[in-house]
Design a protein around this motif. Structure first.
Motif, PDB file in Angstrom:
ATOM      1  N   LYS A 305      58.475  49.947  38.460  1.00  0.00           N
ATOM      2  CA  LYS A 305      59.335  49.477  39.551  1.00  0.00           C
ATOM      3  C   LYS A 305      58.916  48.089  40.025  1.00  0.00           C
ATOM      4  CE  LYS A 305      62.313  52.851  40.606  1.00  0.00           C
ATOM      5  NZ  LYS A 305      63.773  52.623  40.744  1.00  0.00           N
ATOM      6  N   VAL A 306      57.618  47.857  40.122  1.00  0.00           N
ATOM      7  CA  VAL A 306      57.114  46.541  40.532  1.00  0.00           C
ATOM      8  C   VAL A 306      57.580  45.486  39.548  1.00  0.00           C
ATOM      9  CG1 VAL A 306      55.046  45.145  40.865  1.00  0.00           C
ATOM     10  CG2 VAL A 306      55.138  47.461  41.778  1.00  0.00           C
ATOM     11  N   GLY A 307      57.513  45.802  38.250  1.00  0.00           N
ATOM     12  CA  GLY A 307      58.018  44.899  37.228  1.00  0.00           C
ATOM     13  C   GLY A 307      56.956  43.970  36.668  1.00  0.00           C
ATOM     14  N   ALA A 308      57.241  43.451  35.476  1.00  0.00           N
ATOM     15  CA  ALA A 308      56.280  42.613  34.758  1.00  0.00           C
ATOM     16  C   ALA A 308      55.988  41.316  35.494  1.00  0.00           C
ATOM     17  CB  ALA A 308      56.811  42.323  33.353  1.00  0.00           C
ATOM     18  N   THR A 309      57.010  40.693  36.056  1.00  0.00           N
ATOM     19  CA  THR A 309      56.816  39.396  36.713  1.00  0.00           C
ATOM     20  C   THR A 309      55.907  39.521  37.925  1.00  0.00           C
ATOM     21  OG1 THR A 309      58.980  38.607  35.972  1.00  0.00           O
ATOM     22  CG2 THR A 309      57.965  37.454  37.832  1.00  0.00           C
ATOM     23  N   ALA A 310      56.172  40.490  38.796  1.00  0.00           N
ATOM     24  CA  ALA A 310      55.364  40.658  40.003  1.00  0.00           C
ATOM     25  C   ALA A 310      53.955  41.128  39.655  1.00  0.00           C
ATOM     26  CB  ALA A 310      56.032  41.642  40.961  1.00  0.00           C
ATOM     27  N   MET A 311      53.814  42.000  38.656  1.00  0.00           N
ATOM     28  CA  MET A 311      52.482  42.467  38.259  1.00  0.00           C
ATOM     29  C   MET A 311      51.638  41.305  37.744  1.00  0.00           C
ATOM     30  SD  MET A 311      51.641  45.636  38.806  1.00  0.00           S
ATOM     31  CE  MET A 311      50.319  45.877  37.635  1.00  0.00           C
ATOM     32  N   TYR A 312      52.241  40.451  36.918  1.00  0.00           N
ATOM     33  CA  TYR A 312      51.490  39.296  36.415  1.00  0.00           C
ATOM     34  C   TYR A 312      51.190  38.314  37.545  1.00  0.00           C
ATOM     35  CZ  TYR A 312      50.194  35.102  33.877  1.00  0.00           C
ATOM     36  OH  TYR A 312      49.513  34.001  33.442  1.00  0.00           O
ATOM     37  N   GLN A 313      52.162  38.096  38.421  1.00  0.00           N
ATOM     38  CA  GLN A 313      51.966  37.165  39.526  1.00  0.00           C
ATOM     39  C   GLN A 313      50.818  37.608  40.431  1.00  0.00           C
ATOM     40  OE1 GLN A 313      55.555  36.400  41.769  1.00  0.00           O
ATOM     41  NE2 GLN A 313      54.483  35.278  43.384  1.00  0.00           N
ATOM     42  N   GLN A 314      50.766  38.911  40.755  1.00  0.00           N
ATOM     43  CA  GLN A 314      49.701  39.398  41.619  1.00  0.00           C
ATOM     44  C   GLN A 314      48.357  39.396  40.907  1.00  0.00           C
ATOM     45  OE1 GLN A 314      50.170  40.406  45.137  1.00  0.00           O
ATOM     46  NE2 GLN A 314      48.077  39.737  44.763  1.00  0.00           N
ATOM     47  N   SER A 315      48.360  39.742  39.625  1.00  0.00           N
ATOM     48  CA  SER A 315      47.117  39.726  38.846  1.00  0.00           C
ATOM     49  C   SER A 315      46.557  38.312  38.770  1.00  0.00           C
ATOM     50  CB  SER A 315      47.369  40.268  37.439  1.00  0.00           C
ATOM     51  OG  SER A 315      47.801  41.614  37.477  1.00  0.00           O
ATOM     52  N   LYS A 316      47.427  37.353  38.502  1.00  0.00           N
ATOM     53  CA  LYS A 316      46.997  35.965  38.410  1.00  0.00           C
ATOM     54  C   LYS A 316      46.500  35.464  39.760  1.00  0.00           C
ATOM     55  CE  LYS A 316      48.452  31.527  36.479  1.00  0.00           C
ATOM     56  NZ  LYS A 316      47.366  31.519  35.490  1.00  0.00           N
ATOM     57  N   ALA A 317      47.131  35.936  40.845  1.00  0.00           N
ATOM     58  CA  ALA A 317      46.688  35.536  42.179  1.00  0.00           C
ATOM     59  C   ALA A 317      45.260  36.013  42.443  1.00  0.00           C
ATOM     60  CB  ALA A 317      47.635  36.095  43.236  1.00  0.00           C
ATOM     61  N   PHE A 318      44.907  37.197  41.958  1.00  0.00           N
ATOM     62  CA  PHE A 318      43.544  37.700  42.115  1.00  0.00           C
ATOM     63  C   PHE A 318      42.541  36.893  41.296  1.00  0.00           C
ATOM     64  CE2 PHE A 318      45.155  41.692  43.997  1.00  0.00           C
ATOM     65  CZ  PHE A 318      44.159  41.930  44.939  1.00  0.00           C
ATOM     66  N   GLY A 319      43.025  36.197  40.258  1.00  0.00           N
ATOM     67  CA  GLY A 319      42.132  35.395  39.429  1.00  0.00           C
ATOM     68  C   GLY A 319      42.029  35.867  38.000  1.00  0.00           C
ATOM     69  N   VAL A 320      42.760  36.928  37.667  1.00  0.00           N
ATOM     70  CA  VAL A 320      42.760  37.404  36.287  1.00  0.00           C
ATOM     71  C   VAL A 320      43.408  36.329  35.410  1.00  0.00           C
ATOM     72  CG1 VAL A 320      43.522  39.239  34.740  1.00  0.00           C
ATOM     73  CG2 VAL A 320      42.900  39.774  37.091  1.00  0.00           C
ATOM     74  N   ASP A 321      42.898  36.173  34.198  1.00  0.00           N
ATOM     75  CA  ASP A 321      43.336  35.141  33.257  1.00  0.00           C
ATOM     76  C   ASP A 321      42.813  33.753  33.610  1.00  0.00           C
ATOM     77  OD1 ASP A 321      44.523  36.713  31.403  1.00  0.00           O
ATOM     78  OD2 ASP A 321      46.572  36.381  32.055  1.00  0.00           O
ATOM     79  N   SER A 322      41.801  33.677  34.460  1.00  0.00           N
ATOM     80  CA  SER A 322      41.124  32.412  34.717  1.00  0.00           C
ATOM     81  C   SER A 322      39.637  32.689  34.898  1.00  0.00           C
ATOM     82  CB  SER A 322      41.694  31.711  35.951  1.00  0.00           C
ATOM     83  OG  SER A 322      41.532  32.514  37.104  1.00  0.00           O
ATOM     84  N   VAL A 323      38.825  31.683  34.630  1.00  0.00           N
ATOM     85  CA  VAL A 323      37.374  31.842  34.739  1.00  0.00           C
ATOM     86  C   VAL A 323      36.980  31.792  36.214  1.00  0.00           C
ATOM     87  CG1 VAL A 323      35.134  30.858  34.150  1.00  0.00           C
ATOM     88  CG2 VAL A 323      37.002  30.782  32.485  1.00  0.00           C
ATOM     89  N   PRO A 324      36.257  32.785  36.714  1.00  0.00           N
ATOM     90  CA  PRO A 324      35.828  32.752  38.119  1.00  0.00           C
ATOM     91  C   PRO A 324      35.047  31.487  38.440  1.00  0.00           C
ATOM     92  CG  PRO A 324      35.420  34.914  37.171  1.00  0.00           C
ATOM     93  CD  PRO A 324      35.817  34.011  36.038  1.00  0.00           C
ATOM     94  N   PRO A 325      35.290  30.868  39.592  1.00  0.00           N
ATOM     95  CA  PRO A 325      34.650  29.584  39.914  1.00  0.00           C
ATOM     96  C   PRO A 325      33.239  29.721  40.464  1.00  0.00           C
ATOM     97  CG  PRO A 325      36.129  30.216  41.685  1.00  0.00           C
ATOM     98  CD  PRO A 325      36.263  31.284  40.630  1.00  0.00           C
ATOM     99  N   VAL A 326      32.439  30.559  39.821  1.00  0.00           N
ATOM    100  CA  VAL A 326      31.071  30.773  40.272  1.00  0.00           C
ATOM    101  C   VAL A 326      30.171  29.674  39.719  1.00  0.00           C
ATOM    102  CG1 VAL A 326      30.475  32.264  38.317  1.00  0.00           C
ATOM    103  CG2 VAL A 326      29.264  32.534  40.507  1.00  0.00           C
ATOM    104  N   ASP A 327      29.128  29.323  40.456  1.00  0.00           N
ATOM    105  CA  ASP A 327      28.238  28.235  40.049  1.00  0.00           C
ATOM    106  C   ASP A 327      27.185  28.708  39.049  1.00  0.00           C
ATOM    107  OD1 ASP A 327      27.325  29.785  42.155  1.00  0.00           O
ATOM    108  OD2 ASP A 327      26.198  28.183  43.107  1.00  0.00           O
ATOM    109  N   VAL A 410      37.439  28.896  51.008  1.00  0.00           N
ATOM    110  CA  VAL A 410      38.463  29.816  50.517  1.00  0.00           C
ATOM    111  C   VAL A 410      38.943  29.305  49.166  1.00  0.00           C
ATOM    112  CG1 VAL A 410      40.734  30.825  50.925  1.00  0.00           C
ATOM    113  CG2 VAL A 410      39.162  30.481  52.838  1.00  0.00           C
ATOM    114  N   HIS A 411      38.806  30.136  48.149  1.00  0.00           N
ATOM    115  CA  HIS A 411      39.269  29.757  46.812  1.00  0.00           C
ATOM    116  C   HIS A 411      40.785  29.814  46.741  1.00  0.00           C
ATOM    117  CE1 HIS A 411      39.548  29.227  42.570  1.00  0.00           C
ATOM    118  NE2 HIS A 411      39.875  30.473  42.313  1.00  0.00           N
ATOM    119  N   LYS A 412      41.351  30.891  47.265  1.00  0.00           N
ATOM    120  CA  LYS A 412      42.808  31.028  47.308  1.00  0.00           C
ATOM    121  C   LYS A 412      43.200  32.168  48.243  1.00  0.00           C
ATOM    122  CE  LYS A 412      43.228  31.964  42.857  1.00  0.00           C
ATOM    123  NZ  LYS A 412      43.873  32.344  41.575  1.00  0.00           N
ATOM    124  N   GLN A 413      44.430  32.129  48.744  1.00  0.00           N
ATOM    125  CA  GLN A 413      44.981  33.221  49.530  1.00  0.00           C
ATOM    126  C   GLN A 413      45.741  34.114  48.562  1.00  0.00           C
ATOM    127  OE1 GLN A 413      44.364  33.589  52.890  1.00  0.00           O
ATOM    128  NE2 GLN A 413      45.293  35.626  52.781  1.00  0.00           N
TER     129      GLN A 413
END
Length: 613
Positions: A305-327, A410-413
């Motif tokens: 029901k949420v759908g592919a677009t919203a699931m990917y959008q929320q996952s990407k917002a959490f930082g999935v598919d990117s390298v965490p900006p840890v030092d 804050v890295h991101k909202q």
């Protein structure tokens, strides 16, 4: 005679001009290159004088790395080598400084501060006569007591022989990493000796996989992504409240399996806790009931029901598919994985349309590192604001003056504060309601813990499980977020029973550490079970209300003196793997007899996530 003198004068002028031109050439044009040239004797001497600053733990006194003089160093040899008093306990964070392999982790990221460098002039005298080169000392956020607790918890609480795992503890308000331990680990002392042959032998041992297939030199906490199992329902739920609020009232069931044909691209079904409907357990209701009980088929339909677009959008917002900006060194920090929206609709095999059903409950083609999952929990705890994760607290000169202090950013909202509050509330239900998969772990009510369990089957052929748990505390104003992953566990294990006891120890130790240092109030209050409506579902036009035995209501007292009446969702009793399908239509199911809930007092197993195709 006069003519000869004139010619001599001209020759002298030309010579002086040539000297001046060469001086300009050396001082202006070639100065930078000569200064950096390896043949410059000054650089050769400086290279041998390889003294480095000290790396300290978060308590400011525990030495994690320091320089020692090489005994009887000969001319042309380096004068110092690096020692690590904590050995393998901190190596995944501190890294190494090897004469042959260079530096890694903190040793690499803060190399310019740790190595000899010029001091800025602060007085006119220093401007005219620059002070000698110096080093700086780096203090980390890592707390020794928590790092020791993490190492002990993996060794002492995991009942199987597979003790590999990773634990990440964060302060969700600042992003500070308070503990991050990975097993296997390596001893940086062996790779930092001034003998090249010894360095090479140590590196070979550190890059040889252990019995479970993991290299000691690659910190599991940041390097290895695993299927997150039902911990990913936190992301699916976040997508509902943040991006699809009209689905907040979504209900499913009660039922045991999805119905044939309801998952696009296949006629196969996903059942709850079993390979077939005959052995599946009943689950369902609204999101408030489905997340604590970890209802797989319900979340399959919710994710669709949420759908592919919203699931990917929320996952990407959490930082999935990117390298965490840890030092830390990016070589050992991996990005997590989640398919794009396009892959869910066009890609073949298990990524395609049925893949959306799988990732909705943390199976299939989604994989997270422990650091990423800790960041997910911390984001929920911090009202949707994801703080930049970091291990550096401050840097001071060799004389003790402050050079640099980390400022939380804050890295991101990731989501709205209202959405985060809803998800945080549901994580509390996982612990406080009898149907919750974290109810039997035994978290003290005074700690006000919220968690989500995850039990991810790797493949049907290996019959191995990746056990997860993410948690936050205290739920009213979280100051700690934890992720625990224990991969490659036997098939009869669960996130609650394997990762749960580790989570319990880590949260208790962190809250105690905070209290001892005055970071949280010295008194705790007892949290009442969160208010929950009875599970009400409709089947064939008949409304059924189900409550957990032995009584439908439980009265508890919340501070200061408020009485709350709570009705818990129904308890689930069977715990065997779910059936999942690939886009190709092949059913994948774990093999094994149906199992029942452990005896009273034991941790209640979470619903078994289905196998990854």
């Amino acid at each position: 005679m006069g003519r000869r003198i004139r010619w001599l004068g001209m020759v002298l002028v030309v010579c002086f001009a040539a000297v001046i031109a060469q001086l300009v050439n050396i001082q202006m044009r070639q100065a930078s290159a000569l200064d950096k040239s390896p043949t410059n004797p000054r650089n050769a001497i400086a290279q041998l004088d390889n003294y480095r600053g000290t790396i300290l733990a978060g308590d400011g006194t525990t030495v994690l790395a320091q320089s020692q003089a090489v005994p009887n160093a000969k001319p042309g040899e380096k004068r110092y080598y690096r020692t690590y008093p904590g050995g393998s306990l901190y190596s995944g964070i501190v890294g190494y400084d090897s004469p042959y392999y260079g530096t890694s982790a903190v040793e690499n990221v803060y190399n310019t501060y740790l190595s000899l460098h010029s001091q800025p002039a602060k007085t006119l005298g220093q401007l005219l006569s620059p002070p000698p080169p110096t080093t700086d000392n780096v203090t980390l956020t890592i707390q020794p007591t928590l790092q020791q607790t993490a190492a002990a918890a993996l060794q002492q609480t995991v009942r199987s022989g597979n003790h590999d795992g990773a634990i990440v503890v964060m302060n969700p308000k600042t992003g500070a990493i308070l503990a991050m331990y990975s097993n296997p680990s390596f001893d940086p002392n062996a790779i930092s000796v001034p003998t090249v042959a010894a360095d090479q032998a140590a590196y070979k041992a550190d890059t040889t996989p252990d019995a479970e297939g993991f290299q000691p030199i690659e910190p599991m906490a940041t390097f290895d992504p695993f299927p997150p199992g039902s911990t990913y329902k936190i992301v699916t739920t976040s997508a509902v409240y943040n991006l699809k609020p009209t689905l907040a009232g979504f209900t499913w069931g009660p039922g045991k399996c999805t119905k044939p044909g309801t998952i696009p691209g296949t006629t196969h079904v996903i059942c709850n806790d079993s390979t077939s409907s005959a052995g599946a357990s009943l689950c369902g209701g609204n999101i408030t009931q489905m997340l604590p009980a970890s209802c797989d088929p319900g979340y399959v339909m919710l994710g669709l029901k949420v759908g592919a677009t919203a699931m990917y959008q929320q996952s990407k917002a959490f930082g999935v598919d990117s390298v965490p900006p840890v030092d830390l060194t990016t070589r050992f920090v991996s990005k997590s994985h989640f398919p794009t929206a396009a892959q869910f609709t066009t890609a073949p095999t298990h990524v395609g349309r049925p893949g959306l059903a799988l990732v909705s409950f943390g199976q299939g083609t989604v994989a997270l590192t422990a650091l990423q999952n800790a960041m997910n929990a911390a984001t929920v705890a911090n009202t949707g604001a994801q703080m930049t994760p970091h291990v550096m607290s401050q840097i001071r000169s060799s004389q003790g003056s402050l050079v640099k202090k980390y400022k939380p950013t804050v890295h991101k909202q990731v989501m709205s504060a209202a959405a985060a509050q809803q998800v945080k509330r549901l994580m509390g239900y996982v612990v406080t309601t009898p149907a919750g998969t974290g109810y039997g772990v035994g978290f003290p009510r005074t700690e006000q813990v919220g968690v989500k369990t995850g039990t991810a089957q790797i493949t049907t052929s290996t019959k191995l499980i990746d056990d997860w748990m993410i948690g936050i505390a205290p739920i009213t104003d979280p100051t700690v977020a934890v992720a625990v992953v224990v991969p490659r566990q036997p098939f009869n294990t669960y996130g609650a029973t394997t990762a749960g006891p580790i989570m319990k120890r880590m949260i208790a130790a962190t809250l105690a550490e905070e209290k001892a240092h005055g970071l949280v109030p010295s008194t705790s209050t007892t949290q009442a079970p969160p208010p929950t409506a009875p599970l009400t579902t409709t089947t064939s036009s008949t409304t059924t209300t189900t409550t957990a035995p032995p009584a439908t209501t439980t009265t508890t007292t919340a501070p200061p003196a408020t009485t709350t009446t709570t009705t818990a969702p129904p308890a689930t009793t069977t715990t065997t793997p779910a059936t999942t399908t690939s886009a190709a239509g092949a059913t994948t199911a774990a093999v094994g007899p149906a199992r029942t809930t452990p005896p009273p007092g034991a941790a209640r197993p979470p619903s078994r996530s289905g196998a990854s195709p």
